[in-house]
Design an enzyme around this catalytic site. Structure first.
Site, PDB file in Angstrom:
ATOM      1  N   VAL A 102       0.956  -0.962   0.021  1.00 59.69           N
ATOM      2  CA  VAL A 102       0.158   0.036  -0.274  1.00 59.69           C
ATOM      3  C   VAL A 102       0.891   1.367   0.485  1.00 59.69           C
ATOM      4  O   VAL A 102       0.190   2.525  -0.327  1.00 59.69           O
ATOM      5  CB  VAL A 102      -1.369  -0.155   1.388  1.00 59.69           C
ATOM      6  CG1 VAL A 102      -1.666  -0.966   1.036  1.00 59.69           C
ATOM      7  CG2 VAL A 102      -0.281  -0.064   2.614  1.00 59.69           C
ATOM      8  N   ASP A 103       2.103   0.719   0.200  1.00 59.70           N
ATOM      9  CA  ASP A 103       2.866   1.913  -0.551  1.00 59.70           C
ATOM     10  C   ASP A 103       3.524   2.601  -1.346  1.00 59.70           C
ATOM     11  O   ASP A 103       4.665   3.997  -1.249  1.00 59.70           O
ATOM     12  CB  ASP A 103       4.761   1.934   0.519  1.00 59.70           C
ATOM     13  CG  ASP A 103       5.076   0.446  -0.625  1.00 59.70           C
ATOM     14  OD1 ASP A 103       5.222   0.023  -1.453  1.00 59.70           O
ATOM     15  OD2 ASP A 103       5.410  -0.167   0.216  1.00 59.70           O
ATOM     16  N   HIS A 118      -4.552  -4.061  -2.455  1.00 62.11           N
ATOM     17  CA  HIS A 118      -5.273  -3.854  -0.889  1.00 62.11           C
ATOM     18  C   HIS A 118      -5.650  -2.329  -0.572  1.00 62.11           C
ATOM     19  O   HIS A 118      -4.872  -1.525   0.534  1.00 62.11           O
ATOM     20  CB  HIS A 118      -4.037  -4.538  -0.248  1.00 62.11           C
ATOM     21  CG  HIS A 118      -4.236  -6.248   0.168  1.00 62.11           C
ATOM     22  ND1 HIS A 118      -3.156  -6.976   0.389  1.00 62.11           N
ATOM     23  CD2 HIS A 118      -4.797  -6.836  -0.296  1.00 62.11           C
ATOM     24  CE1 HIS A 118      -3.565  -7.596   0.330  1.00 62.11           C
ATOM     25  NE2 HIS A 118      -4.759  -8.675   0.148  1.00 62.11           N
ATOM     26  N   CYS A 129     -18.820   9.409   3.556  1.00 58.08           N
ATOM     27  CA  CYS A 129     -19.229   9.507   1.955  1.00 58.08           C
ATOM     28  C   CYS A 129     -19.169   9.464   1.411  1.00 58.08           C
ATOM     29  O   CYS A 129     -19.206   9.921  -0.143  1.00 58.08           O
ATOM     30  CB  CYS A 129     -19.699  11.117   2.525  1.00 58.08           C
ATOM     31  SG  CYS A 129     -18.275  12.524   2.946  1.00 58.08           S
ATOM     32  N   CYS A 177     -15.097  13.242   9.934  1.00 57.73           N
ATOM     33  CA  CYS A 177     -14.471  13.912   8.138  1.00 57.73           C
ATOM     34  C   CYS A 177     -15.249  15.593   7.981  1.00 57.73           C
ATOM     35  O   CYS A 177     -16.611  15.485   9.092  1.00 57.73           O
ATOM     36  CB  CYS A 177     -15.576  13.090   7.369  1.00 57.73           C
ATOM     37  SG  CYS A 177     -16.037  13.884   5.567  1.00 57.73           S
ATOM     38  N   GLY A 217       8.482 -11.605  -3.943  1.00 58.15           N
ATOM     39  CA  GLY A 217       8.190 -10.811  -2.057  1.00 58.15           C
ATOM     40  C   GLY A 217       7.070 -11.174  -1.634  1.00 58.15           C
ATOM     41  O   GLY A 217       6.741 -10.150  -0.694  1.00 58.15           O
ATOM     42  N   SER A 219       4.319 -13.905   0.711  1.00 59.34           N
ATOM     43  CA  SER A 219       4.437 -15.551   1.212  1.00 59.34           C
ATOM     44  C   SER A 219       2.939 -16.079   0.675  1.00 59.34           C
ATOM     45  O   SER A 219       2.845 -17.014   0.882  1.00 59.34           O
ATOM     46  CB  SER A 219       4.456 -15.331   2.904  1.00 59.34           C
ATOM     47  OG  SER A 219       3.633 -14.109   3.388  1.00 59.34           O
ATOM     48  N   ASN A 243      10.749 -15.358  -3.245  1.00 55.16           N
ATOM     49  CA  ASN A 243      10.459 -14.479  -2.017  1.00 55.16           C
ATOM     50  C   ASN A 243      11.973 -15.253  -1.070  1.00 55.16           C
ATOM     51  O   ASN A 243      12.089 -16.493  -1.297  1.00 55.16           O
ATOM     52  CB  ASN A 243       9.331 -15.147  -2.007  1.00 55.16           C
ATOM     53  CG  ASN A 243       8.520 -14.899  -0.120  1.00 55.16           C
ATOM     54  OD1 ASN A 243       8.982 -13.644  -0.153  1.00 55.16           O
ATOM     55  ND2 ASN A 243       8.421 -15.298   0.755  1.00 55.16           N
ATOM     56  N   LEU A 244      12.052 -15.049  -0.124  1.00 50.30           N
ATOM     57  CA  LEU A 244      12.797 -15.354   1.564  1.00 50.30           C
ATOM     58  C   LEU A 244      12.047 -16.374   2.121  1.00 50.30           C
ATOM     59  O   LEU A 244      11.069 -15.349   3.172  1.00 50.30           O
ATOM     60  CB  LEU A 244      13.450 -14.275   1.811  1.00 50.30           C
ATOM     61  CG  LEU A 244      14.462 -13.751   1.475  1.00 50.30           C
ATOM     62  CD1 LEU A 244      15.081 -12.307   2.221  1.00 50.30           C
ATOM     63  CD2 LEU A 244      15.983 -14.441   1.586  1.00 50.30           C
TER      64      LEU A 244
END
Ligand SMILES: [Zn+2]
Length: 269
Positions: A102-103, A118, A129, A177, A217, A219, A243-244
């Site tokens: 999400v970065d 995500h 709203c 909000c 990257g 799992s 993947n590690l």
């Protein structure tokens, strides 16, 4: 070296790739990941959707920790893995890059064909709203309302969270909000929350067009990502993973490379 060679071969053999990325892509940008090499939680489980929406105390704690953690996320920069995947797209080889992160670091590295499975942490969503506002704006507001918290330091956790221990969060002020007074939530999919159906469908359409799947990257412990590997397997599309540590899809993939993402993809740069 032989292993790295085989990712290269895999990429050479398949023209259009469906790329799925996860936290392992961003760790060397200073964003910690959730799970260890066995796929188990490294720290307390992240907040759930139900707790966030149901309890004001949970929201106070979340935003207090996020006030500290966001400082690391917003200054994070893409690393070699992000740049390598942007290069694949520039070479016309990426059908889509589906990220569980999400970065927004893939976009920062130049990738344009990206689906944020995500959601994205740089936006805030009003649950009343549906208005979206920038996280930076909320950061200023949170900082203004809670100036005494700004001096705190904490161990950064994934998703802009931070491990603030034993705090009394009852004095932490969370603004509603401005438009409707509704509850503000980061525009990301929390644990216990479903990924929007149209987002899943858009990704599945891209999977149809792809020849093979490249997992980088992740799992794949979360079903929202794992289901795409299942679908690829069902459609007879080969998959390779960098993947590690173990992945939930180890039994479904043709090639597994246990290396850091940056190192495994360095041949692209
Ligand atoms: Zn609103």
């Amino acid at each position: 070296m032989t292993e790295c060679r085989s990712v290269e071969n895999f990429v050479e053999r398949h023209r259009k790739l469906f790329i799925l990325t996860g936290a392992g892509c961003s760790t060397s940008s200073g964003i910690p990941d959730y799970r260890d090499a066995e796929g188990k939680w490294k720290r307390r489980q992240p907040v759930t959707y139900q707790a966030f929406m149901g309890e004001e105390a949970t929201r106070r704690r979340y935003w207090a920790r996020s006030l500290i953690g966001w400082r690391r996320i917003c200054c994070a920069r893409p690393n070699g893995a992000h740049r390598a995947l942007a290069k694949l797209e520039a070479m016309g080889r990426s059908e889509i890059l589906l990220t569980q992160n999400v970065d927004r670091l893939h976009q920062a590295a130049g990738s344009a064909k990206v689906i944020d499975l995500h959601g994205r942490l740089d936006l805030v969503r009003c649950m009343g709203c549906e208005r979206r506002t920038s996280r930076d704006e909320l950061q200023d507001e949170l900082g203004g309302l809670n100036a005494s918290w700004l001096g705190l330091d904490a161990l950064d956790a994934p998703d802009g969270d931070a491990d603030l221990e034993n705090g009394d969060f009852s004095s932490f002020a969370v603004p509603p909000c401005r438009a409707c007074g509704g509850v503000l939530k980061p525009d990301v999919v929390f644990f216990g929350e479903n990924v929007p159906r149209d987002r899943v469908d858009a990704a599945l359409r891209r999977l149809d067009e792809a020849d093979a799947m490249l997992i980088v990257g992740s799992s794949l412990m979360v079903y929202s990502g794992f289901r795409f590997v299942e679908m690829a397997a069902r459609a007879g599309k080969p998959a390779a993973a960098v993947n590690l540590g173990r992945t939930r899809a180890d039994g479904l993939i043709a090639l597994k490379v246990e290396q850091a993402c940056e190192a495994a993809l360095a041949f692209l740069l």
